[in-house]
Design a protein around this motif. Sequence first.
Motif, PDB file in Angstrom:
ATOM      1  N   ILE A 198       0.633 -10.204  17.335  1.00  0.00           N
ATOM      2  CA  ILE A 198      -0.375  -9.428  16.629  1.00  0.00           C
ATOM      3  C   ILE A 198      -0.535  -8.040  17.233  1.00  0.00           C
ATOM      4  N   ASN A 199      -0.159  -7.898  18.494  1.00  0.00           N
ATOM      5  CA  ASN A 199      -0.261  -6.593  19.136  1.00  0.00           C
ATOM      6  C   ASN A 199       0.701  -5.580  18.532  1.00  0.00           C
ATOM      7  N   SER A 200       1.692  -6.086  17.812  1.00  0.00           N
ATOM      8  CA  SER A 200       2.659  -5.184  17.177  1.00  0.00           C
ATOM      9  C   SER A 200       2.122  -4.595  15.881  1.00  0.00           C
ATOM     10  N   ILE A 201       0.973  -5.087  15.436  1.00  0.00           N
ATOM     11  CA  ILE A 201       0.366  -4.606  14.193  1.00  0.00           C
ATOM     12  C   ILE A 201      -0.835  -3.735  14.530  1.00  0.00           C
ATOM     13  N   ASN A 202      -0.771  -2.479  14.174  1.00  0.00           N
ATOM     14  CA  ASN A 202      -1.870  -1.582  14.499  1.00  0.00           C
ATOM     15  C   ASN A 202      -3.129  -1.960  13.742  1.00  0.00           C
ATOM     16  N   THR A 203      -2.989  -2.063  12.420  1.00  0.00           N
ATOM     17  CA  THR A 203      -4.157  -2.388  11.597  1.00  0.00           C
ATOM     18  C   THR A 203      -3.882  -3.677  10.830  1.00  0.00           C
ATOM     19  N   GLU A 262      -7.543  -7.394  -3.108  1.00  0.00           N
ATOM     20  CA  GLU A 262      -8.247  -6.226  -2.599  1.00  0.00           C
ATOM     21  C   GLU A 262      -8.566  -6.403  -1.119  1.00  0.00           C
ATOM     22  N   LEU A 263      -8.575  -5.294  -0.423  1.00  0.00           N
ATOM     23  CA  LEU A 263      -8.885  -5.313   1.002  1.00  0.00           C
ATOM     24  C   LEU A 263     -10.390  -5.475   1.185  1.00  0.00           C
ATOM     25  N   VAL A 264     -10.767  -6.427   1.983  1.00  0.00           N
ATOM     26  CA  VAL A 264     -12.176  -6.689   2.255  1.00  0.00           C
ATOM     27  C   VAL A 264     -12.603  -6.049   3.569  1.00  0.00           C
ATOM     28  N   ALA A 265     -11.762  -6.156   4.579  1.00  0.00           N
ATOM     29  CA  ALA A 265     -12.084  -5.606   5.884  1.00  0.00           C
ATOM     30  C   ALA A 265     -10.798  -5.408   6.669  1.00  0.00           C
ATOM     31  N   SER A 266     -10.817  -4.440   7.578  1.00  0.00           N
ATOM     32  CA  SER A 266      -9.650  -4.198   8.420  1.00  0.00           C
ATOM     33  C   SER A 266     -10.116  -3.814   9.819  1.00  0.00           C
ATOM     34  N   ALA A 276      -1.156  -7.308   7.455  1.00  0.00           N
ATOM     35  CA  ALA A 276      -1.266  -5.967   8.012  1.00  0.00           C
ATOM     36  C   ALA A 276      -1.856  -5.046   6.944  1.00  0.00           C
ATOM     37  N   TYR A 277      -2.286  -3.861   7.379  1.00  0.00           N
ATOM     38  CA  TYR A 277      -2.697  -2.841   6.429  1.00  0.00           C
ATOM     39  C   TYR A 277      -1.935  -1.556   6.759  1.00  0.00           C
ATOM     40  N   PRO A 278      -1.158  -1.065   5.799  1.00  0.00           N
ATOM     41  CA  PRO A 278      -0.844  -1.620   4.483  1.00  0.00           C
ATOM     42  C   PRO A 278      -0.141  -2.976   4.614  1.00  0.00           C
ATOM     43  N   PRO A 279      -0.235  -3.797   3.604  1.00  0.00           N
ATOM     44  CA  PRO A 279       0.335  -5.147   3.697  1.00  0.00           C
ATOM     45  C   PRO A 279       1.853  -5.138   3.771  1.00  0.00           C
ATOM     46  N   VAL A 280       2.373  -6.114   4.497  1.00  0.00           N
ATOM     47  CA  VAL A 280       3.803  -6.335   4.626  1.00  0.00           C
ATOM     48  C   VAL A 280       4.150  -7.568   3.807  1.00  0.00           C
ATOM     49  N   ARG A 281       5.118  -7.428   2.936  1.00  0.00           N
ATOM     50  CA  ARG A 281       5.408  -8.477   1.972  1.00  0.00           C
ATOM     51  C   ARG A 281       5.630  -9.836   2.608  1.00  0.00           C
ATOM     52  N   ASN A 282       6.440  -9.928   3.640  1.00  0.00           N
ATOM     53  CA  ASN A 282       6.764 -11.249   4.174  1.00  0.00           C
ATOM     54  C   ASN A 282       5.752 -11.750   5.191  1.00  0.00           C
ATOM     55  N   TYR A 283       4.625 -11.074   5.304  1.00  0.00           N
ATOM     56  CA  TYR A 283       3.545 -11.557   6.169  1.00  0.00           C
ATOM     57  C   TYR A 283       2.540 -12.435   5.418  1.00  0.00           C
ATOM     58  N   TRP A 284       2.605 -12.397   4.072  1.00  0.00           N
ATOM     59  CA  TRP A 284       1.608 -13.143   3.322  1.00  0.00           C
ATOM     60  C   TRP A 284       1.735 -14.638   3.577  1.00  0.00           C
TER      61      TRP A 284
END
Length: 114
Positions: free
Chosen positions: A27-32, A45-49, A96-104
């Motif tokens: 998770i440290n590799s993901i900034n947001t 829709e994004l609820v929180a980040s 992630a934000y913006p979302p990464v397709r294969n993370y869903w």
Amino acid sequence: VQLQASGGGLVQVGGSLRLSCAAHININSINTIGWYRQVPGKQRELVASITSGGTTNYADTAKGRFTISRDNAKNTMYLQMNSLEPEDTGGYYCNAYPPVRNYWGLGTLVTVSS
């Protein structure tokens, strides 16, 4: 599945739930990273980040009621949801934000009954 949400359920109006997001990547590799909500017929829709530095951002509908947090040591993100309303009903996903397709992941369903 890289990011898997859990903790959803059926709750009455005014109740609370705490969602968890288990990351199967560092998770440290993901900034947001963030929580997204999807209801039938509408776009996700994004609820929180939250950034790696702890800066948070909320949709207007979540402000004052939801709290996002992340524990980098545990590779986990959370969403504390209080004062739930029927409009909060939906599938909740983390990415992630913006979302990464294969993370869903599959998401977790939250149902708020009135």
